[in-house]
Motif scaffolding. Structure first.
Motif, PDB file in Angstrom:
ATOM      1  N   LEU A  47      -3.319   9.787   1.362  1.00 39.80           N
ATOM      2  CA  LEU A  47      -3.181   9.715   2.822  1.00 39.80           C
ATOM      3  C   LEU A  47      -2.729   8.322   3.226  1.00 39.80           C
ATOM      4  O   LEU A  47      -3.413   7.335   2.946  1.00 39.80           O
ATOM      5  N   ASP A  48      -1.563   8.239   3.871  1.00 41.74           N
ATOM      6  CA  ASP A  48      -1.026   6.941   4.270  1.00 41.74           C
ATOM      7  C   ASP A  48      -1.393   6.667   5.726  1.00 41.74           C
ATOM      8  O   ASP A  48      -0.822   7.269   6.632  1.00 41.74           O
ATOM      9  N   GLU A  49      -2.339   5.792   5.935  1.00 30.54           N
ATOM     10  CA  GLU A  49      -2.810   5.451   7.282  1.00 30.54           C
ATOM     11  C   GLU A  49      -2.969   6.702   8.145  1.00 30.54           C
ATOM     12  O   GLU A  49      -2.331   6.825   9.189  1.00 30.54           O
ATOM     13  N   PRO A  50      -3.821   7.629   7.705  1.00 32.26           N
ATOM     14  CA  PRO A  50      -3.886   8.925   8.376  1.00 32.26           C
ATOM     15  C   PRO A  50      -4.339   8.817   9.829  1.00 32.26           C
ATOM     16  O   PRO A  50      -4.031   9.675  10.626  1.00 32.26           O
ATOM     17  N   PHE A  96       1.908  11.981   5.206  1.00 31.52           N
ATOM     18  CA  PHE A  96       2.767  10.873   5.607  1.00 31.52           C
ATOM     19  C   PHE A  96       2.207  10.128   6.807  1.00 31.52           C
ATOM     20  O   PHE A  96       1.576  10.716   7.682  1.00 31.52           O
ATOM     21  N   GLN A  97       2.493   8.840   6.837  1.00 32.28           N
ATOM     22  CA  GLN A  97       2.045   7.993   7.939  1.00 32.28           C
ATOM     23  C   GLN A  97       2.557   8.531   9.280  1.00 32.28           C
ATOM     24  O   GLN A  97       1.862   8.508  10.277  1.00 32.28           O
ATOM     25  N   SER A  98       3.795   9.056   9.274  1.00 28.85           N
ATOM     26  CA  SER A  98       4.384   9.604  10.503  1.00 28.85           C
ATOM     27  C   SER A  98       4.100  11.100  10.644  1.00 28.85           C
ATOM     28  O   SER A  98       4.658  11.750  11.514  1.00 28.85           O
ATOM     29  N   LYS A 152       0.820  -1.212   0.000  1.00 24.63           N
ATOM     30  CA  LYS A 152       0.000   0.000   0.000  1.00 24.63           C
ATOM     31  C   LYS A 152       0.857   1.266   0.000  1.00 24.63           C
ATOM     32  O   LYS A 152       0.661   2.166  -0.818  1.00 24.63           O
ATOM     33  N   THR A 153       1.807   1.304   0.939  1.00 25.54           N
ATOM     34  CA  THR A 153       2.659   2.490   1.021  1.00 25.54           C
ATOM     35  C   THR A 153       3.477   2.652  -0.251  1.00 25.54           C
ATOM     36  O   THR A 153       3.631   3.761  -0.769  1.00 25.54           O
ATOM     37  N   THR A 154       3.964   1.532  -0.766  1.00 22.82           N
ATOM     38  CA  THR A 154       4.750   1.593  -1.996  1.00 22.82           C
ATOM     39  C   THR A 154       3.921   2.193  -3.131  1.00 22.82           C
ATOM     40  O   THR A 154       4.411   3.038  -3.885  1.00 22.82           O
TER      41      THR A 154
HETATM   42 MG   LIG Z   1       2.600   1.371   4.987  1.00 22.33          MG
END
Ligand SMILES: [Mg+2]
Ligand SMILES: Nc1ncnc2c1ncn2[C@@H]1O[C@H](COP(=O)(O)OP(=O)(O)OP(=O)(O)O)[C@@H](O)[C@H]1O
Lengths: 344, 256, 267
Positions: free
Chosen positions: A158-161, A82-84, A43-45
């Motif tokens: 949105l990565d795992e917001p 970003f996720q972070s 997913k992130t990729t």
């Molecule tokens: Mg990820």
């Protein structure tokens, strides 16, 4: 419905491992699109490839009719949350949100106005001068969101917001994300591994596993008609039973034959997916088993029973009829319930 | 990716800058010519001459005495210090103070120690050198041991006590063995630091017991000779070998 | 184990207090407290030496920064297992004998030395250049000695920066260089300042390099302190200079801490 983003046969490998394996997706204008999959499914990729941080081994990404292969990430009309969160610790909340507009060399007045009004929209009107380490998790998440939205990208990624937030805040933010998307009119692509989150927010969902897209559908469709055993297993709670269909009866692997009137060709090997509510516990049940666990869910109880099939069977009973662990049980289901899932 | 390429060149250039001078000294040490800068052929005669040089051997002997004594003292004290400051003190001031000798300029430490020894009229000699080296080496040992202690699960010791071992037994059977990689790395480090230390030795040593760096210093002041090249090469290789071994054991200690 | 702490800290504490006591008390001269030694340090001769020391050490620090920062940045771009090797390569010379590393530069720079020989051989110069026994040689020697102390803290600072911060800047429209300038540089300031202090302070206090590579012509504070203790036997004055050096170290670290706080807020 116009196609805004066309992802066409995209592949990407790290060393030998295929992180994206021939992925094709079409995302529509103003859609709230979710990408759902277990950890490590790519997913992130995929998001990073859309944002321009991952080069592709093969395939194309066409945004608004333009192939973006040669567009560097800082020039793509796409922004990533970003996720972070990746908030700049040496800047104030205001400067964080203004960062992208300043890179566009917007006039001071316009920057101040857009940032201030957006901060008000996300409920951080009085936090503009704070440093990011003075914010709570939920507030950080809003700053990250505001920072990515303020440039009015064609697509917001949105990565795992919401994954860093606790349950209560997460539920509030799900509603708020929906509202915000409606207000700003931007296409959202949200990555998550939380299926409830995807189900409650998204217009359509792509389920990924091991770098492949397993199914793309609306939440209801995914739940009702999973395209393959993986999706059936991954979405919701279910029991998947393998069997052989012959003259209106399904021959299960434990030798029991049950009536089955679902549309499918005679003699086929199929997977039958049963939701817990499809199965009932009755003394007349054709299938016998032993209860191995009971789990309470509000007014109901999910019973897991070993019935000599490939996997234990999961079914719901009312709280007044809960069996004890170790008890023998008899179950059955109507011949027209369940879904036939083709093996992929 | 041209940026990475350019930075790669920077790295290569810096390594060249760092190693070329050392490499030249080593190459020169095998030069047969008596004139240090003219290559006339390969020879190991300077090495044999070195081993016949009485003051070099005397310096080496003194340096080994100091190095080994410092190593033993600073490991024992450094480990206790590390346990003390991590387990029994929450004051960051105490922690900083204990590790200070590793940070303050060596010259300041050297004259402070010289002043201290004169004040109590302690005669200067190898003993004062060992004591002085121990003070700053144990700070390095403590820093390494502290890193290791912070990694160790405190429940290990509690588990041993719970299983009936005495506090003393716990210390020798659980604490010390689990600190072993750090102790080895610290010991090697203390030895190299002491073996190469010049400034503090220069101030706290008596005239009759020169260590190897003091001998090198007096030789170097008279200019370049092939003999110094040979001595320098040996000392360099010796230090490098010890540092690499201690690196390995630090890595080991991280992997355990 | 409280006694362990006391036992360990005692020598350190004695030194610290002793350096404050001794100014009028010891050195075989007077036992009365006096501020004369401090006044003497302001004499133009000593101020001049101090000026030279600060100027040379600042040059060394600046050069070390200009070389060390790109080096540290280059190391962070390597693959993790190669990063460790590169770090060991950079630090290794630092753990070897200081005198020998300084000596190597005599071999390189002296008038019959390799650099002059090479230049003569190539016909670039006709007479040997006076390279050794110059301030330039001192700067070179100090730079060579302390460059690893610059690279290490900068590397530590850079590798602690979340790579997604740089990507976030690029995602928001910054070019690679702008992202480096606006996000990576500011966040690396604290580590960079530590590196500067680590290079500057020992450079000021060094007396070996000025003596061996500067030929005694370039006098720095380190030489002055050494001479007060071992030649002039004016310990009180030497102590004042040494205290000044330690105070400077403390002040520089305080400054570093302040700037760090400014850059990163209280976090
Ligand atoms: Mg990820
Ligand atoms: N830079 C990289 N180098 C090597 N392998 C990578 C890299 N980035 C990702 N991978 C691998 O690619 C696969 C997909 O990773 P990805 O981060 O896209 O997963 P994900 O679906 O986002 O998972 P999660 O839900 O845990 O965030 C994983 O197996 C991961 O180990």
């Amino acid at each position: 419905m116009t196609v805004l983003l066309d992802i066409h046969n995209v592949s990407k490998a790290f060393d030998q491992l295929a992180a994206l394996d021939n992925v094709s997706l079409q995302i529509h204008t103003n859609e709230f699109f979710a990408i759902l999959g277990p950890s490590g499914s790519g997913k992130t990729t995929l998001l990073r490839a859309l944002a321009g941080f991952e080069s592709l081994d093969s395939g194309q990404i066409v945004l608004d009719g333009q192939d973006v292969a040669d567009v560097p990430p800082n020039e793509r009309p796409v922004n990533l949350m970003f996720q972070s969160y990746a908030l700049f610790p040496h800047m104030t909340v205001f400067d964080n949100v203004a960062y992208g507009l300043r890179r566009e060399k917007r006039p001071q007045g316009e920057i101040a106005e857009r940032v201030t009004s957006l901060l008000a929209t996300v409920g951080l009107g009085d936090m503009a001068t704070r440093r990011t380490h003075q914010l709570s998790g939920g507030q950080k998440q809003r700053v990250a969101l505001a920072r990515a939205i303020v440039k009015r990208p064609k697509i917001l990624l949105l990565d795992e917001p919401l994954s860093a937030l606790d349950r209560k805040v997460r539920e509030d933010m799900q509603l708020e994300l929906k509202r915000l998307q409606h207000e700003v009119g931007i296409t959202f692509v949200v990555v998550t591994h939380d299926q409830e989150e995807a189900m409650s927010m998204a217009d359509r969902i792509a389920v990924m596993d091991q770098g492949r897209v397993e199914q793309v559908a609306t939440p209801v469709e995914l739940y009702k008609n999973p395209g393959n055993p993986f999706v059936a297993n991954f979405i919701g709670t279910s029991t998947l039973l393998r069997g052989h269909l012959s003259s209106g009866r399904l021959h299960l692997t434990n030798g029991v034959k049950v009536p089955c009137s679902l549309p499918s060709e005679d003699g086929a090997e199929i997977w039958l997916m049963l939701r817990p509510e499809d199965i009932s516990q009755t003394p007349a049940g054709a299938i016998t088993g032993t209860v191995i666990s009971t789990n309470f869910y509000g007014p109901n109880c999910l019973v897991v029973a070993e019935c000599g099939l490939e996997i234990p069977v999961k079914y719901l009973v009312g709280n007044s009829e809960v069996p004890r662990v170790g008890d023998a049980t008899k179950i059955s289901w109507a011949g027209d319930t369940g879904v036939v899932v083709r093996a992929s | 990716m041209t940026g990475v390429g350019k930075l790669g060149w920077v790295l290569a250039a810096v390594c060249f800058f760092l190693y070329a001078p050392i490499a030249i000294v080593i190459v020169m040490s095998f030069n047969a010519s008596k004139i240090p800068f003219q290559w006339t052929g390969f020879s190991t005669k300077w090495y044999s001459e070195l081993f016949a040089n009485a003051s070099v051997l005397e310096g080496l002997r003194n340096s080994l005495i100091v190095g080994v004594s410092t190593m033993i003292l600073s490991v024992v004290l450094g480990v206790l210090l590390a346990i003390g400051i991590t387990r029994h003190s929450t004051s960051s001031a105490v922690q900083a103070l204990a590790l200070a000798p590793a940070i303050i300029p060596d010259l300041a430490l050297a004259i402070g120690l010289l002043a201290l020894f004169s004040a109590i009229s302690f005669p200067l000699g190898l003993t004062t050198v060992i004591l002085s080296h121990t003070i700053f080496c144990m700070a390095f040992v403590a820093a390494i041991a502290r890193g290791r202690i912070l990694q160790i699960d405190p429940a290990l010791e509690e588990a041993a006590l719970d299983l009936g071992d005495t506090p003393r037994g716990v210390f020798f059977r659980v604490t010390v063995p689990s600190l072993m990689p750090a102790i080895i790395a610290g010991a090697l480090l203390a030895f190299t630091l002491s073996f190469d230390e010049f400034v503090i030795t220069f101030f706290t040593n008596g005239p009759s017991t020169p260590t190897l760096p003091i001998v090198i210093y007096s030789m170097v002041r008279f200019g370049v000779t092939p003999e110094i090249n040979a001595l320098a090469s040996l000392v360099l290789l010796f230090s490098v070998a010890i540092v690499l071994i201690s690196q390995r054991s630090v890595k080991l200690s991280q992997s355990i | 184990m409280g006694y362990v702490i006391a036992f360990m800290v005692l020598p350190v504490a004695i030194i610290a207090t002793y350096s404050f006591f001794q100014r009028g008390q010891y050195g075989g001269i007077v036992y009365s407290l006096t501020l004369d030694n401090f006044a003497r340090a302001l004499d133009s001769l000593y101020v001049g030496i101090l000026g030279t020391s600060v100027a040379l050490s600042s040059t060394v620090t600046l050069l070390a920064l200009l070389i060390g920062f790109p080096t540290a940045l280059a190391i962070t771009k390597l693959q993790p297992q190669h990063q460790n090797i590169a770090l060991v390569l950079v630090i290794l010379p630092f753990w070897t004998n200081f005198l020998i590393r300084t000596y190597a530069w005599i071999v390189l720079l002296s008038s019959e030395g390799l650099l002059n020989q090479g230049l003569l051989g190539l016909g670039i110069i006709s007479d040997p250049l006076a390279l050794l026994y110059t301030p330039g040689a001192v700067v070179m020697g100090l730079l060579y000695a302390y460059l690893p102390l610059m690279v290490l803290p900068i590397y530590a600072a850079l590798s602690r920066i979340d790579p997604s911060l740089r990507e976030a800047a690029i995602d928001l429209g910054a070019s690679r260089f702008t992202a480096l300038r606006q996000v990576v540089f500011p966040l690396a300031i604290p580590g960079t300042l530590v590196g500067c202090v680590f290079v500057f302070v020992p450079s000021v206090g060094n007396f070996i390099v000025p003596e061996l590579l500067g030929g005694g012509k370039t006098v720095m504070v380190g030489n002055l302190i050494r001479d007060q203790f071992l030649k002039a036997r004016d310990w009180p004055f030497g102590s004042v200079l040494a205290i000044a050096m330690v105070v400077m170290l403390v002040l520089l670290f305080a400054l570093q801490a302040r700037i760090t706080k400014r850059v990163l807020g209280q976090g």
